[in-house]
Scaffold this motif. Structure first.
Motif, PDB file in Angstrom:
ATOM      1  N   ILE A   7       0.837  -1.210   0.000  1.00  0.00           N
ATOM      2  CA  ILE A   7       0.000   0.000   0.000  1.00  0.00           C
ATOM      3  C   ILE A   7       0.870   1.258   0.000  1.00  0.00           C
ATOM      4  O   ILE A   7       0.646   2.179  -0.783  1.00  0.00           O
ATOM      5  N   ASN A   8       1.882   1.286   0.860  1.00  0.00           N
ATOM      6  CA  ASN A   8       2.684   2.511   1.002  1.00  0.00           C
ATOM      7  C   ASN A   8       3.561   2.806  -0.221  1.00  0.00           C
ATOM      8  O   ASN A   8       3.855   3.965  -0.498  1.00  0.00           O
ATOM      9  N   ILE A   9       3.957   1.751  -0.938  1.00  0.00           N
ATOM     10  CA  ILE A   9       4.733   1.987  -2.165  1.00  0.00           C
ATOM     11  C   ILE A   9       3.843   2.692  -3.186  1.00  0.00           C
ATOM     12  O   ILE A   9       4.278   3.600  -3.889  1.00  0.00           O
ATOM     13  N   TRP A  10       2.570   2.278  -3.244  1.00  0.00           N
ATOM     14  CA  TRP A  10       1.664   2.959  -4.177  1.00  0.00           C
ATOM     15  C   TRP A  10       1.492   4.434  -3.759  1.00  0.00           C
ATOM     16  O   TRP A  10       1.448   5.322  -4.606  1.00  0.00           O
ATOM     17  N   VAL A  11       1.438   4.685  -2.464  1.00  0.00           N
ATOM     18  CA  VAL A  11       1.321   6.076  -1.981  1.00  0.00           C
ATOM     19  C   VAL A  11       2.566   6.871  -2.381  1.00  0.00           C
ATOM     20  O   VAL A  11       2.471   8.014  -2.840  1.00  0.00           O
ATOM     21  N   MET A  12       3.744   6.241  -2.240  1.00  0.00           N
ATOM     22  CA  MET A  12       4.988   6.909  -2.665  1.00  0.00           C
ATOM     23  C   MET A  12       4.934   7.208  -4.163  1.00  0.00           C
ATOM     24  O   MET A  12       5.301   8.295  -4.615  1.00  0.00           O
ATOM     25  N   MET A  13       4.426   6.232  -4.946  1.00  0.00           N
ATOM     26  CA  MET A  13       4.312   6.437  -6.400  1.00  0.00           C
ATOM     27  C   MET A  13       3.337   7.565  -6.708  1.00  0.00           C
ATOM     28  O   MET A  13       3.534   8.338  -7.651  1.00  0.00           O
ATOM     29  N   LEU A  14       2.283   7.655  -5.907  1.00  0.00           N
ATOM     30  CA  LEU A  14       1.297   8.730  -6.098  1.00  0.00           C
ATOM     31  C   LEU A  14       1.967  10.096  -5.876  1.00  0.00           C
ATOM     32  O   LEU A  14       1.783  11.013  -6.682  1.00  0.00           O
TER      33      LEU A  14
END
Lengths: 63, 243
Positions: free
Chosen positions: B67-74
């Motif tokens: 989940i947090n990697i996607w947030v970083m990508m966002l």
């Protein structure tokens, strides 16, 4: 060699009980995936460094 | 104090990141090995889950990272869309395969744990389903980058895809609270001591989480630097063809 595996099996099954297969397979799959990802990242990085150096050298020679 | 935007310069980013890389990689290895060995060999079985509690040290950190990697990508995609810094777009691209692997680990370890505990490998539960969709978003994101030749167009389109996929990243985190149905339990880790897992499981889990975060930082540094080099090489080759 067969004895070693049998002993290892006995130790792990004794240690992990009836869920030994589940726990060991979860660790095996996860650590394999992580290892593949790490190796692929390092290998692509090394290849890209070499390829860029080659192109840069070629460009410098032309100048 | 140096501005954060200085690191938008690819050369500055590469120099700084390569200086810190050995320390981050070393810390990642120490935390991962320490946490997993501690969790696997030196913690007791759970009174209900038995030895399957040991899967927790892989499942929870990988799910958190997914989940947090996607947030970083966002965040990096938004930086690209607003400020057009190439390093941020390339960092998002570099993070995606790591996120996909983390999501896959969470899905696989969850299924392996679910079989003996729930009596099924898979159920169309809100959290499991949103995680599967998140995994498909990761694959779609990587495929979109690979499918478009022009780097800037690819960065634009993948950034938009990242914004859309963020819905599922949030859903995967809060699905249990939103729908309050399905087999998946609520969060195992909490800052509230009464709701958190027992300390005997909490400390090794914390070390594993730190290990997964540091592993992610290590891989993103390596992969972002590779993407920067690949972009420079494409630019040089294009210039060579024109000349």
């Amino acid at each position: 060699m067969a004895d070693l595996w049998t002993n290892l099996d006995d130790i792990l099954i004794g240690f992990l009980g009836k869920y030994a297969i589940e726990v060991l397979s979860a660790y095996a799959v996860s650590l394999t995936l992580i290892l593949v990802l790490v190796l692929m990242s390092f290998s692509r990085s090394r290849r890209m460094k070499a390829a860029l150096r080659e192109v840069e050298d070629r460009v410098k020679e032309r100048k | 104090m140096a501005s954060l935007w200085e690191y938008a310069n690819p050369l500055k980013f590469m120099r700084t990141s390569e200086r810190v890389l050995p320390y981050v990689a070393g810390a990642a290895l120490l935390c991962l090995v320490g946490g997993l060995v501690w969790g696997f060999f030196f913690t007791p079985d759970d009174y209900r889950q038995g030895a399957t509690i040991k899967i927790f040290y892989l499942h929870v950190p990988s799910a958190m990272m997914a989940i947090n990697i996607w947030v970083m990508m966002l965040i990096t995609s938004l930086v690209w869309l607003v400020r057009r810094h190439h390093v941020s777009a390339l960092a998002a691209r570099a993070a995606a395969p790591v996120g996909a692997v983390m999501t896959l680990i969470a899905l696989v370890t969850g299924a392996i744990w679910g079989q003996p505990m729930w009596g099924t490998w898979w159920v169309w539960d809100p959290r499991l389903t949103s995680f599967l969709i998140l995994f498909l978003f990761y694959l779609g994101y990587m495929a979109l980058w690979a499918a478009i030749d022009d780097d800037d167009t690819a960065a634009d389109l993948t950034s938009v895809l990242c914004l859309v996929g963020s819905v599922f990243a949030v859903l995967s985190r809060y699905a249990v609270n939103f729908w309050n149905q399905g087999l998946h339990q609520g969060a195992s880790l909490s800052l509230d001591k009464a709701e958190n897992v027992a300390d005997v499981f909490w400390y090794p889990a914390l070390l594993c989480i730190a290990g997964f975060v540091l592993l992610f930082v290590t891989l993103v540094i390596i992969r972002t630097n590779t993407e920067i080099r690949a972009r420079r090489m494409r630019a040089l080759l294009a210039r060579e063809q024109v000349a």
